[in-house]
Design an enzyme around this catalytic site. Structure first.
Site, short mmCIF file in Angstrom:
data_model
loop_
_atom_site.label_atom_id
_atom_site.label_comp_id
_atom_site.label_asym_id
_atom_site.label_seq_id
_atom_site.Cartn_x
_atom_site.Cartn_y
_atom_site.Cartn_z
N CYS A 142 44.68 75.42 20.65
CA CYS A 142 45.21 76.33 21.67
C CYS A 142 46.53 76.97 21.21
O CYS A 142 46.54 77.70 20.24
CB CYS A 142 45.34 75.61 23.01
SG CYS A 142 45.48 76.75 24.42
N HIS A 235 39.90 74.10 24.34
CA HIS A 235 40.22 72.69 24.51
C HIS A 235 38.93 71.87 24.62
O HIS A 235 38.59 71.34 25.67
CB HIS A 235 41.04 72.48 25.78
CG HIS A 235 42.49 72.86 25.64
ND1 HIS A 235 43.40 72.08 24.96
CD2 HIS A 235 43.16 73.95 26.09
CE1 HIS A 235 44.59 72.66 25.02
NE2 HIS A 235 44.47 73.79 25.69
N GLU A 237 38.41 69.02 23.69
CA GLU A 237 38.72 67.61 23.96
C GLU A 237 38.94 67.32 25.44
O GLU A 237 39.04 66.16 25.84
CB GLU A 237 39.97 67.19 23.17
CG GLU A 237 41.29 67.69 23.74
CD GLU A 237 41.60 69.15 23.46
OE1 GLU A 237 42.64 69.63 23.92
OE2 GLU A 237 40.79 69.81 22.77
#
Length: 309
Positions: A142, A235, A237
């Site tokens: 990011c 993102h 994750e």
């Protein structure tokens, strides 16, 4: 992949409850193999939440991973208990004489500021320069991806008219690239940011390759052609409820925030949240560890060569 972390780290109990293999440091020291050394420079405000998410996605391979959590010295998080930072985190000065197989540089909620206005920018530049000679492969997330592209390649970020917020479908542009091994042609990933990277800027840089793209979210995964650096604007994750937490937080603070797109079932914030990006997110990190860290890093980390940009 067994994760070697201190037994008292808050993430341990969460990961054990999810049947993720946690290896004690005592057991790790008794094994006659060299684990992968991964440093995580955690720039996110809720560090415990972020470290848990990243440890989860780093756990799906049979190779042992030793994780070093790193924070900036020039800025101390106000959203993470000081005793947690003191116990589990090191600063750049603590690790700068070491070498690592891989490094993750997280995002940070500062993307609306100019890079040079961020108070830890000089320290981050020093770390990114150091990574060229002390880390084999670096994975930027990011804002960390935007910062890396700006520092290493001079590619700037562009403000968006409204926040890119939600879960978006992406297309694989380079199906033969090892990082995308096993990916479907289309997959989903969350985004939460106010700025973007232009595709034409990536295409104009001969040292970079655009691997995945979204018509809505734009540039997603960018790779250096030598496999030593990756820049991911989303993102993958994130947990199922991370975007929901951001949405309700901003709404409760009276901030102008739209519903995250393609996220809540039927756009009902009280409804279910389909977890449609988990498999691709796990595969992304596993492929990075396998193909660009484990398979490539020299056994003797002292043999790491300087990365030429």
């Amino acid at each position: 992949m067994p994760i070697n972390i201190p037994a008292s780290l808050p993430a341990v109990q969460t990961l054990i409850s999810e049947n993720i293999f946690i290896m004690s440091q005592e057991r790790a020291c008794s094994q006659d193999i060299r684990p992968l050394k991964i440093a995580i420079l955690n720039l996110m405000p809720k560090k415990i939440e972020t470290e848990t998410q990243l440890l989860r996605v780093l756990s799906n391979s049979p190779i042992q991973v030793d994780v070093e959590l790193v924070q900036t010295a020039t800025y101390t998080s106000k959203n993470t208990p000081g005793d947690h930072l003191l116990k589990f985190y090191k600063t750049f000065d603590d690790i700068k004489d070491q070498r690592f197989d891989g490094m993750i540089i997280t995002g940070a909620p500062v993307e609306q500021m100019e890079f040079e206005e961020v108070n830890y920018w000089p320290e981050l530049c020093e770390i990114m320069e150091w990574s060229k000679s002390h880390v084999y492969s670096t994975f930027h997330i990011c804002w960390g991806a935007q910062a890396g592209l700006y520092y290493h390649y001079g590619i700037g970020k562009v403000p968006l008219p409204q926040k890119m917020f939600g879960v978006f479908r992406h297309k694989v542009l380079a199906p033969s690239h090892p990082l995308l091994t096993g990916f479907d042609e289309y997959f989903y990933a969350p985004h939460s940011r106010h700025t973007t990277i232009l595709r034409e800027d990536i295409d104009a840089e001969p040292g970079l390759e655009l691997l995945t793209w979204s018509p809505e979210a734009g540039v997603h995964i960018v790779a250096s052609k030598n496999g030593r650096q990756f820049f991911v604007t989303g993102h993958s994750e994130y947990d199922r409820t991370t975007l929901a937490g951001e949405y309700f937080r901003d709404r409760e603070q009276g901030l102008a925030i739209a519903l995250p797109q393609n996220y809540f079932d039927s756009d009902d914030p009280e409804g279910e949240i389909p977890f449609v990006w988990r498999a691709a997110g796990s595969l992304l990190y596993t492929n990075w560890l396998n193909y660009f860290v484990y398979q490539q890093t020299p056994y003797d980390l002292q043999q790491l060569r300087q990365l030429e940009i």
